[in-house]
Each structure stands twice: as C-alpha cells, then as structure tokens.
Design an enzyme around this catalytic site. Structure first.
Site, PDB file in Angstrom:
ATOM      1  CB  SER A 133       7.979  10.571  -6.427  1.00  0.00           C
ATOM      2  OG  SER A 133       8.100   9.861  -7.645  1.00  0.00           O
ATOM      3  CE1 TYR A 146       3.892   7.037  -4.201  1.00  0.00           C
ATOM      4  CE2 TYR A 146       5.100   7.725  -6.155  1.00  0.00           C
ATOM      5  CZ  TYR A 146       5.089   7.395  -4.820  1.00  0.00           C
ATOM      6  OH  TYR A 146       6.242   7.415  -4.098  1.00  0.00           O
TER       7      TYR A 146
END
Length: 275
Positions: A133, A146
């Site tokens: 990410s 996350y």
C-alpha cells in the site's frame, strides 16, 4: 523467468486479486486461486474457462493456513490477500483488531511465503510479488493498524529480496495507491473515518474525510492495474513498482523526501504543530 508455469494468487475471489489471477491465466499460466470461500468465486472459474491457462480454486484462510503446502512446481507467488478494519484513533483500537489485521496481512503472508520458498528456489527463477500500500509510506491519522501491517510487509520484502537473490528468486512489491475495488469503495476515500465518532478526534477526522478526493478520482480499474502488475513481474527494475496513477506520482515523492519531511507536511495539512 519463463512466462509460463504455476502461480498462486491469494485473495483471488474479488478485486485486484481476481483480476491478477485472470491476467495470469490469460497469459498461459496455471493459476491456483486462493480464496477463503470457494462458493464466492464460481464466476472466476467461468471467466477463466476460455483462457489459455488453467485455474483451480483452493480454500485458503490466510489467518489459518493449517497444513497447506504450495505445489512443488510453483513459479510465482502473489501475496494479495488483505484485511482492513475501521479507521480508529490508536487509543481506541483494541488489540483484537490489531491481531486480526496482522494475522491476515502479515503473519499469514509470512507463513505462506516461507512454505513457498523451497519450491521457488528449486526452480532457480521464481518470483514473489507482494501487494502493498502506498499508504505505508504516508503518515496518516486513524490509519495506523492497516498501515503498520503494510510497513511490515515492505520491510519483509526488502529482507526477502536480499536473502533470495543468490537463488534467482526475484521479489517485488507493488504499493497500491488507488485501484477501484471493494476495499477502496468502502474505505476512507469514500466515507469519513470511524474516528469522527470520538469528540476529541472529530476535527482531525473531518479534515481527513475532506482530503480523500485524489484516491477516489484517480482509481484505476482492477483489470488495468492487474495487467500492469503482471507486466512488472517480467520487467527488471527496483523492488517497488507502481501499477496505478497515485503510486506513479507518489513513489517518486516518497523517494525524494525524508520521513520527517512527510510527517511535517501532514501536520501542516491538519493545521497542527508537532508537540
């Protein structure tokens, strides 16, 4: 590496994982699609049926792999499966949520990867592709659970690249900046963070919600992103590769700035001074 053979893609029942699995099948690979519930991926079998390669479903819970062993003739491992929970202030995020996130995004990934390495090494030209990410490199509030799991994947990718280089096993990381999947559509790009429910954090959460337009408007269709990902599998280059416009723009900025510069820039965006 030969552009054929067996590939394993995790989280392949939808979104980017599904698109990557189909892209590999379209290029003649024999793909194992790892899914938690095969009943949710019947259409994947139908879509792959007319393509040059083959596709089989494998029940796979990244948080509980059991005695699963990757096939001995594995050529490509795509670690795509991921979980993202609520966007909470760190003090309000319970340890169960941290464990749930890391069990899928990090510990499960490590466990599957370590089991796959012998097969990849024996071929002398295997590939591990970790879907990361772009947010791992951007200091954002209410994103820490996350984000931290993806920072861990980035560090793991670096270690794997060095350790496996002598055996001809390549490692790449694809930090996603914006792909039009369920994870994006249910994420902070489309709604306020749960932190907005906490009075102390509400002003920052409201500002956070107003900053999400870029990820929403620049999101790439999964099929196009998957084509870019698979192209990168066979292209020499750096560890980290972009597959979408946000990452294309974001990675050079990350390379050109320090962590402190990015942190100070984010503090300025929220109108606060560092304590």
């Amino acid at each position: 590496m030969d552009k054929k053979g067996k590939a394993l893609v995790t989280g392949a029942n939808r979104g980017l994982g599904k698109a990557i699995a189909l892209e590999l099948v379209s290029r003649g690979f024999d793909v194992i699609a790892g899914v938690r519930n095969p009943d949710t991926a019947i259409d994947l079998l139908e879509q792959a049926r007319s393509l040059p390669g083959t596709l089989v479903l494998e029940r796979m819970d990244m948080a509980a792999l059991g005695d699963y062993q990757p096939p001995a003739d594995l050529r490509i491992l795509v670690n795509n499966a991921g979980y993202r929970g609520p966007y909470l202030p760190i003090e309000e995020a319970g340890m169960d949520e941290w464990r749930r996130t890391f069990d899928t995004n990090f510990f499960g990934l490590i466990d599957l990867t370590r089991r796959a390495i012998p097969a990849l090494r024996n071929h002398g030209h295997g590939l591990i592709c970790n879907i990361g990410s772009l947010g791992a490199y951007v200091p954002l509030p209410f994103y820490s659970i996350y984000r931290t799991s993806k920072v861990a994947v980035a560090a793991l990718s670096e270690g794997l690249r060095i350790e496996l280089a002598p055996f001809g096993v390549r490692v790449i990381e694809i930090p996603i900046g914006g792909v039009d999947t369920d994870m994006l559509r249910t994420g902070i790009a489309h709604r306020p963070p749960e932190a907005i429910e906490y009075e102390l954090y509400r002003p920052m959460a409201q500002s956070q919600a107003a900053m999400s337009e870029t990820a929403r408007t620049n999101a790439l269709a999964p099929e196009i992103a998957a084509r870019n990902v698979v192209d990168e599998m066979f292209r020499p280059g750096p560890l980290r590769r972009a597959c979408d416009p946000n990452a294309v723009n974001g990675l050079p900025h990350i390379d050109a700035t320090t962590e402190e510069e990015r942190l100070q820039g984010m503090l300025q965006k929220f109108g606060v001074e560092s304590a």
